[in-house]
Write a protein that holds these residues in place. Structure first.
Motif, PDB file in Angstrom:
ATOM      1  N   GLY A 401       0.842  -1.180   0.000  1.00  0.00           N
ATOM      2  CA  GLY A 401       0.000   0.000   0.000  1.00  0.00           C
ATOM      3  C   GLY A 401       0.886   1.242   0.000  1.00  0.00           C
ATOM      4  O   GLY A 401       1.994   1.213   0.527  1.00  0.00           O
ATOM      5  N   ALA A 402       0.421   2.327  -0.603  1.00  0.00           N
ATOM      6  CA  ALA A 402       1.247   3.524  -0.692  1.00  0.00           C
ATOM      7  C   ALA A 402       0.401   4.784  -0.596  1.00  0.00           C
ATOM      8  O   ALA A 402      -0.799   4.777  -0.880  1.00  0.00           O
ATOM      9  CB  ALA A 402       2.031   3.527  -2.004  1.00  0.00           C
ATOM     10  N   GLU A 417      -3.710   8.618  -2.159  1.00  0.00           N
ATOM     11  CA  GLU A 417      -3.743   7.570  -1.141  1.00  0.00           C
ATOM     12  C   GLU A 417      -4.589   6.421  -1.663  1.00  0.00           C
ATOM     13  O   GLU A 417      -5.148   6.499  -2.761  1.00  0.00           O
ATOM     14  CB  GLU A 417      -4.329   8.106   0.170  1.00  0.00           C
ATOM     15  CG  GLU A 417      -5.785   8.533   0.038  1.00  0.00           C
ATOM     16  CD  GLU A 417      -6.383   9.059   1.336  1.00  0.00           C
ATOM     17  OE1 GLU A 417      -5.649   9.228   2.321  1.00  0.00           O
ATOM     18  OE2 GLU A 417      -7.594   9.292   1.351  1.00  0.00           O
ATOM     19  N   GLU A 418      -4.664   5.346  -0.890  1.00  0.00           N
ATOM     20  CA  GLU A 418      -5.463   4.180  -1.245  1.00  0.00           C
ATOM     21  C   GLU A 418      -5.051   3.614  -2.604  1.00  0.00           C
ATOM     22  O   GLU A 418      -5.895   3.300  -3.445  1.00  0.00           O
ATOM     23  CB  GLU A 418      -6.961   4.515  -1.217  1.00  0.00           C
ATOM     24  CG  GLU A 418      -7.801   3.306  -0.856  1.00  0.00           C
ATOM     25  CD  GLU A 418      -9.299   3.621  -0.760  1.00  0.00           C
ATOM     26  OE1 GLU A 418      -9.644   4.754  -0.391  1.00  0.00           O
ATOM     27  OE2 GLU A 418     -10.091   2.709  -1.043  1.00  0.00           O
ATOM     28  N   ILE A 419      -3.756   3.522  -2.821  1.00  0.00           N
ATOM     29  CA  ILE A 419      -3.231   2.853  -4.007  1.00  0.00           C
ATOM     30  C   ILE A 419      -2.199   1.820  -3.554  1.00  0.00           C
ATOM     31  O   ILE A 419      -1.746   1.849  -2.411  1.00  0.00           O
ATOM     32  CB  ILE A 419      -2.537   3.843  -4.978  1.00  0.00           C
ATOM     33  CG1 ILE A 419      -1.430   4.613  -4.231  1.00  0.00           C
ATOM     34  CG2 ILE A 419      -3.534   4.806  -5.599  1.00  0.00           C
ATOM     35  CD1 ILE A 419      -0.476   5.335  -5.159  1.00  0.00           C
ATOM     36  N   THR A 420      -1.867   0.916  -4.463  1.00  0.00           N
ATOM     37  CA  THR A 420      -0.748   0.012  -4.204  1.00  0.00           C
ATOM     38  C   THR A 420       0.285   0.214  -5.303  1.00  0.00           C
ATOM     39  O   THR A 420      -0.050   0.671  -6.398  1.00  0.00           O
ATOM     40  CB  THR A 420      -1.179  -1.466  -4.231  1.00  0.00           C
ATOM     41  OG1 THR A 420      -1.689  -1.763  -5.531  1.00  0.00           O
ATOM     42  CG2 THR A 420      -2.233  -1.770  -3.185  1.00  0.00           C
ATOM     43  N   ALA A 458      -1.903   0.314  -8.677  1.00  0.00           N
ATOM     44  CA  ALA A 458      -3.303  -0.119  -8.710  1.00  0.00           C
ATOM     45  C   ALA A 458      -4.128   0.829  -7.855  1.00  0.00           C
ATOM     46  O   ALA A 458      -3.704   1.221  -6.766  1.00  0.00           O
ATOM     47  CB  ALA A 458      -3.446  -1.547  -8.200  1.00  0.00           C
ATOM     48  N   GLY A 459      -5.286   1.209  -8.381  1.00  0.00           N
ATOM     49  CA  GLY A 459      -6.166   2.103  -7.633  1.00  0.00           C
ATOM     50  C   GLY A 459      -7.600   1.868  -8.036  1.00  0.00           C
ATOM     51  O   GLY A 459      -7.957   0.764  -8.437  1.00  0.00           O
TER      52      GLY A 459
END
Lengths: 460, 481
Positions: A401-402, A417-420, A458-459
């Motif tokens: 996660g990033a 936020e809420e991305i990998t 990815a999001g």
């Protein structure tokens, strides 16, 4: 009341030094006694490590003193060898009776372990017979009132920085010092006093988009080495504010900058993969890579355990082996594994004085600062926080996660936020494009930010 | 079980040191100065034995004893804390003075000690270290090694470990309430590396609970652990790149309940909500999940890894409803936060050891079962991911963002399980993801007893569980865009 770090009270008075010298002598005696008891009980070899430290932790929240913790820890661990069989035991009780019982417990354990041809102490000739003084001990005679004043100044700076700072988890000061001793039946015994002080602050910001939290800190062997409380508070506030309004991204491929504080995690993944335990278990994506390029040619990574006052410094490792500076990666080529004596024997090599881990890791910085790296990247992702484990050391597969910022044409466009982000560490290392000059992070690892070629984001 | 736990704890902790109840009373009196509204003494004696098998041999064995006392005084939102690993009257009084230093000096109170026996014990007050001979412990590890290697020739490395702990605590609080708990814990871990045509993959599995070592022997529990570890490594040998992006995700029952631990549990701990720093702050009575969801924290399950007969403040544990049919019902409380929020403690005051302050923590956190057949849930998905097993997770309490990392997962295509995919991290926002749970299976399972939860640098054992769940739109962090 101290107003800045420059006026922090530093104690170096004689009485403190004498008591620490006495404490060191007392624990050294305990370790010597313990090694003798092990010998009397029939052990063919033995080693023991002991430490004792004490400190103060103070937290101030919303302008009020919240917690005061007085810490005091003892630990003692012993390993005994009966030929090639090993047994270990540990205790927090330094009484003569507890120590005798601990040695007996280790000896009892050794009756049940299997002969292991690789078991044993590190080689006698590698012991740190003349360990250098690394200047690791700088006690700080802070009382609760002084500590809370520093916390208050730090938190006030954060809360007063912007009206959107709506809440706080407080500012914390931790100050501690102690002594560490290691001895073994080669006749080696060594020890040194140490200290560690830190000041941190975590605040919450809120606007119509929601709440965000972030923090900042400073850590040093000396109280006077800490950044000013005001500076720490302002940095915590600015980091938190920058996250407001963060949103996800659509799934895509893009280059990624790992800002220095998360780039240090990529260095730790490297040392994990070249550590003896991972290698002899064949549980590393860098198996058999010694002497092979694992980074582009410009990359230099070294370990410097003997840095004066360094937070990761140690004159000897957990087996008494003298530490020394060495290159792990030179010209992009893997030059050294990080081994203790057991892994070294399993691999048919020699210990690299890394029993217990690496000490002060650094990657050589390039010319560009963070803004320069962003211009170099053009459009891509700047990562400032990673979440979760998601690193497979056996395969190098990486998916975490990033949070951070989307960058367009070299400028920050908006927080995300809420991305990998995902890839494989082997490719990520080879695709390292540049290391920034922004290498002033607190802590024992020195790195600038890393610009890495395409990764999968990815999001939503 | 009618064992007198207080006597047992006194024998284990106080007797060898010469400390007597009047010494404890004196220290408590010193702690309870005027202005102190909560205080306690927490004595602990923990012994641990562990064994590690690797390369087919018993490579490591360790025995350790830790003991000490932590003293706390609380005044309003202010807490003073000191601890000592020396158990003597002088050390006790010194620590009491240090902890009570948060309030002004004043007259010491006088408190009468009343012994509180737990109403019900959730596990036997037995020493698990002594429940098997050392020969049998070693033989058990060797059987694990042999079974794993016999299961498939591609298994190259097996590491198996066995840990048994006996934790004895004695707690005296500001009410004069003296309580004790004797807590056994066992755990086995199996980790394997399989190799095929130059590709290596890892698989691991662990389990245990608050019981003696016979737990691992019953129903060949050890064999299940070994088989699952090997299975996971073999599945991953054939895994293809995981997909990247937002998609329908079905979570298998059991350990994937780590979703609830991260997405819901932490955000409902009393301290974050008292301070208003949680994404769930101030939302009691609001709908925070789909109405299919009822989530509880239950420390009172017999023998589970996350269970406690009494929490670390002497409060009896209970079943606490966190979310009922989608509506937020309650928080997890220790004494301090409960008092400040004007509610009752829920038996969730926990600490890693005497050297750490208690705070609100989870015990066993799980979702109650729903109506759906798990196979139908998978069959209902056109295209998505079926995640069977996870490593760990993490949450940002304030923003609600959480991650958890799958280490065994499969594609779902046209309602059928397809290829295994490589490990991938899943990310979402707790309060949002819970509203997107669209199917809940009738197959509630708890995990096998392996969870460790970290908060503010303190680790405590926990349990999780859930039935099969279908979640609409969760971000899957693969490499295959």
């Amino acid at each position: 009341m101290p107003k800045s770090a420059a006026s922090h009270a530093i104690s170096n008075d004689i009485s403190t030094d004498i008591s620490m010298t006495e404490q060191q002598a007392r624990i050294q005696q305990i370790v010597e006694d313990l090694l003798k008891i092990a010998k009397d009980m029939g052990a063919s070899a033995a080693e023991a490590g002991a430490s004792q430290d004490a400190g103060l932790a103070v937290n101030v929240r919303l302008g009020e003193l919240e917690t005061v913790e007085h810490t005091r820890d003892n630990s003692l661990g012993i390993s005994v060898y009966f030929g090639q069989r090993k047994g270990s035991a540990s205790t927090s009780d330094f009484s003569p009776q507890a120590i005798r019982e601990t040695v007996r417990a280790a000896c009892d354990i050794a009756r049940f372990t299997t002969e292991d041809p690789y078991a044993g102490l590190a080689e006698a000739e590698l012991m740190a017979r003349q360990p250098p003084d690394l200047d690791l001990y700088h006690p700080w005679s802070l009382d609760v009132a002084q500590a809370s004043a520093l916390c208050l100044e730090c938190e006030d700076a954060a809360r007063g920085h912007d009206s959107r700072i709506s809440n706080s988890e407080g500012a914390s000061l931790n100050s501690g010092s102690g002594v560490h001793i290691y001895g073994n039946s080669h006749g080696f015994i060594g020890g040194y006093p140490f200290s560690r002080h830190s000041l941190s602050c975590a605040v919450v910001a809120e606007d119509e988009s929601g709440m965000q939290r972030d923090y900042w800190y400073s850590v040093d062997r000396q109280g006077q080495g800490l950044d000013s409380p005001r500076q720490i508070g302002i940095t915590a506030a600015e980091r938190t504010l920058a996250r407001l309004g963060a949103r996800s991204l659509s799934t895509r491929q893009a280059p990624v900058i790992f800002r220095a504080e998360v780039a240090s995690g990529l260095l730790r993944s490297l040392t994990g993969a070249i550590s003896g335990g991972a290698l002899y278990r064949k549980a590393s994506f860098l198996l058999d890579h010694l002497g092979r390029p694992i980074f582009p040619e410009f990359v230099q990574i070294e370990e410097d355990p003997l840095q004066p006052r360094g937070l990761g410094s140690a004159p000897f490792d957990n087996e008494g082996v003298a530490t020394r500076a060495k290159a792990l990666v030179e010209g992009g080529v893997l030059q050294s594994y990080v081994l203790d004596s057991y892994a070294a024997r399993k691999l048919g090599m020699q210990t690299t004085a890394n029993a217990g881990g690496v000490h002060n890791l650094a990657i050589k910085s390039g010319e560009l600062d963070l803004a320069g790296l962003m211009r170099e990247m053009g459009t891509g992702l700047l990562v400032t926080e990673m979440m979760g484990q998601g690193v497979n050391r056996v395969t190098g597969d990486y998916s975490r996660g990033a949070a951070g910022f989307w960058v367009e044409n070299g400028e920050i466009a908006h927080p995300v936020e809420e991305i990998t982000i995902a890839g494989n560490l082997r490719d990520m290392y080879l695709n390292l494009i540049a290391v920034g000059s922004d290498n002033q992070l607190p802590g024992s690892t020195r790195t600038g930010s890393w610009l890495i070629g395409q990764m999968t984001i990815a999001g939503e | 079980m009618t064992t007198d736990l207080i006597s047992q704890a006194q024998t284990a902790i106080l007797e060898p040191t010469g400390l007597q109840l009047h010494h404890l009373d004196a220290a408590l009196s010193r702690l309870c100065r005027p202005g102190v509204d909560l205080a306690d003494l927490y004595f602990q004696h923990a012994k641990l034995e562990s064994w590690v098998l690797e390369d087919g041999i018993i490579k490591e064995g360790n025995f350790s004893i830790e003991q000490g006392v932590g003293l706390r005084a609380v005044s309003g939102e202010r807490t003073g804390f000191a601890y000592s690993d020396e158990l003597s009257p002088a050390a006790l009084m010194q620590a009491a003075s240090a902890a009570a230093g948060i309030v002004r000096d004043g007259a010491e109170g006088q408190i009468a000690i009343a012994r509180q026996q737990p109403v019900r014990a959730l596990y036997p007050a037995l020493d698990p270290l002594a429940s098997l001979s050392r020969e049998d412990k070693i033989a058990l590890l060797q059987r694990v090694d042999q079974a794993a290697r016999a299961q498939d020739p591609r298994v190259e490395q097996v590491i198996a470990s066995l840990v048994a702990v006996l934790d004895t605590v004695l707690i005296l609080d500001d009410q004069g309430r003296l309580s004790a708990d004797v807590r056994p814990m066992v755990r086995m871990n199996v980790s394997v590396i399989a190799e095929h045509q130059g590709r290596r993959e890892q698989g691991s599995c662990g389990g245990g609970g608050r019981a003696d070592l016979n737990l691992l022997l019953a129903d060949d529990f050890w064999l299940q652990l070994s088989q699952k570890a090997v299975h996971q490594a073999l599945v991953n040998l054939d895994a293809v790149d995981a997909p990247a992006g937002s998609m329908t995700v079905v979570l298998a029952p059991g350990w994937p309940g780590v979703l609830l631990h991260e997405a819901v549990g932490h955000g409902l701990e009393g301290d974050f909500n008292r301070k208003g720093t949680s994404a769930f702050s101030g939302r009691i009575g609001q709908k925070v999940a789909s109405e299919l969801c009822t989530v509880v924290d239950n420390g009172a399950l017999p023998g589970r890894r996350g269970s406690l007969s009494l929490d670390d403040e002497g409060t009896e544990t209970q079943r606490t409803v966190l979310i009922e049919k989608g509506v937020l019902k309650g928080y997890l409380q220790d004494r301090h936060n409960a008092k400040l929020m004007g509610v009752a403690p829920t038996g969730n005051g926990r600490r890693e050891s005497y050297a750490h302050l208690p705070m609100p923590r989870m015990t066993n956190t799980y979702m109650e079962p729903g109506q759906d057949d798990p196979e139908e849930i998978i069959a209902s998905v056109q295209k998505g991911l079926y995640a069977v097993n996870f490593g760990g997770g993490q949450v940002d309490i304030t923003s609600g963002k959480f991650v958890f990392s799958a280490n065994e997962a499969y594609l779902i295509e046209n309602g059928k399980l397809g290829a295994a995919v490589k490990g991938a991290t899943l990310i979402g926002n707790g309060p949002e993801v819970m509203t997107r749970i669209s199917r809940v299976g009738n197959d509630l399972q708890l995990d096998m007893g392996v969870g460790v939860c970290g908060k503010d640098g303190q680790s405590v054992p926990v349990g999780v569980g859930q039935p099969t769940l279908r979640i609409e739109q969760l971000t899957v962090g693969g490499t295959h865009a």
